[in-house]
Design an enzyme around this catalytic site. Structure first.
Site, short mmCIF file in Angstrom:
data_model
loop_
_atom_site.label_atom_id
_atom_site.label_comp_id
_atom_site.label_asym_id
_atom_site.label_seq_id
_atom_site.Cartn_x
_atom_site.Cartn_y
_atom_site.Cartn_z
N VAL A 111 35.76 35.25 47.37
CA VAL A 111 36.93 35.15 46.61
C VAL A 111 35.88 36.41 45.15
O VAL A 111 34.94 36.41 45.44
CB VAL A 111 36.29 34.23 46.06
CG1 VAL A 111 37.98 34.17 44.92
CG2 VAL A 111 37.01 33.17 46.61
N CYS A 112 36.85 37.29 45.30
CA CYS A 112 36.42 37.98 44.21
C CYS A 112 35.26 38.74 44.83
O CYS A 112 34.88 39.86 45.26
CB CYS A 112 36.75 37.98 42.95
SG CYS A 112 36.38 39.14 41.55
N THR A 113 33.89 39.28 43.86
CA THR A 113 33.04 40.09 43.83
C THR A 113 31.91 39.13 44.88
O THR A 113 31.02 39.57 45.31
CB THR A 113 32.45 40.11 42.38
OG1 THR A 113 32.19 39.42 42.13
CG2 THR A 113 32.97 41.19 41.87
N THR A 131 37.30 43.98 47.32
CA THR A 131 37.19 42.36 46.07
C THR A 131 38.54 43.16 45.12
O THR A 131 39.38 43.75 44.41
CB THR A 131 35.61 43.21 45.73
OG1 THR A 131 35.13 42.71 45.27
CG2 THR A 131 35.80 44.60 45.78
#
Length: 326
Positions: A111-113, A131
């Protein structure tokens, strides 16, 4: 849920956490799986840290781990993100934990970074990934063997999934749920959580795509400043090249080398962002087209269709305000 899905047995989902993790990167996807259990799924969720110790989230709340990376066993591994990941090397213990868990998991996701953790562990080699839009360039630089897709909400490459910023983890979890139990189950959960099952467009509909770092090359910064300063001027390739005193071919090479795009696509992106900001400020679509440098409403409509998959008018209706009409 179908009888076949319910008979499939428990599916273990492990969330890899660490100090500084984004709390919503954990809670958003976890709520999707938890809600799915109310409709007949059997997800067993666990929180995993490298050594089993509690961790501090980005908002200061402590998160207790259920187990450590050595003892954890999961069918799906979800690596959450954190603000520090794009700015510094991934902690060796966290990288080792991701490597160990990935070997035992049939499916891995970030998730994300959290993609930076997968990248550091070598799990994105030769794959497509994404990302948060602010960090796609950094991820591409740090993982040169990975094809980073800057405007995707989530990317699936085989059994590896990566998602964009924060709430895109919910989109990712719905996609994983659909893979496991079909679109009807994902639709039920999305409806229950009052979220879109599939949002139109990519990350650019929720962020200004040019708010990232300015181009490093002085010539490219001059081009950016010229277009932003007067978007209605002639910004064709020949005119831009003449303005910065290079050949059109050389200017195109510079854009491809640093920004992985063409001058004309870049000009359109700047104008698109300006038009989006004008719509957000309450201008009508025709005004937004004229003031941002598009030749007509139709050309603006085509740009919105390419970037977002919806019209300027539909965008304005959906995203201009959170207030509901009485």
């Amino acid at each position: 849920m179908t009888e076949e899905a319910m008979a499939a047995g428990p599916h273990r989902v492990g969330f890899l956490v660490f100090d500084g993790m984004k709390l919503l990167d954990l809670s958003g996807p976890a709520e999707v799986f938890s809600e799915a259990n109310r409709f007949g799924a059997d997800y067993r969720l666990s929180i995993v840290s490298a050594d089993g110790s509690p961790v501090s989230s980005s908002i200061g709340m402590r998160v207790t781990a259920d187990t450590d990376a050595e003892a954890a066993d999961c069918d799906t591994l979800v690596v959450v993100g954190g603000d520090a990941l794009p700015d510094s090397p991934v902690d060796p213990a966290l990288r080792a934990a991701a490597e160990a868990l990935a070997v035992r998991a049939g499916r891995i996701a970030s998730v994300c970074t959290g993609a930076f953790v997968l990248g550091a562990a070598g799990l994105l080699e030769g794959r497509r990934a994404t990302t948060h839009w602010q960090h796609t360039t950094t991820l591409a630089r740090r993982c040169p063997a990975t094809r980073v897709e800057a405007d995707a909400l989530f990317v699936r490459d085989g059994s590896t999934y990566t998602s964009a910023g924060v709430t895109a983890g919910i989109d990712l979890a719905l996609a994983l749920l659909e893979d496991d139990h079909g679109p009807a189950a994902a639709r039920e959960v999305a409806r229950s959580l009052v979220v879109y099952m599939q949002r139109a467009g990519g990350q650019s509909q929720f962020s200004a795509s040019l708010q990232g770092p300015a181009p490093r090359t002085p010539v490219l910064r001059l081009v950016q400043e010229a277009v932003q300063g007067d978007p209605t001027a002639d910004h064709g390739l020949a005119a831009l090249a003449a303005r910065v005193r290079v050949s059109p071919r050389h200017l195109t090479r510079m854009f491809r080398a640093e920004l992985d795009t063409t001058p004309m696509k870049y000009v359109e992106l700047i104008r698109f962002d300006m038009a989006k900001a004008l719509l957000d400020a309450g201008h009508n679509a025709t005004e937004a087209a004229t003031r941002s440098g598009f030749s007509s409403y139709e050309s603006l409509r085509r740009a919105f269709s390419r970037h977002l998959g919806l019209s300027p008018i539909r965008y304005q209706q959906r995203f201009a305000t959170t207030a509901r009409e009485p």
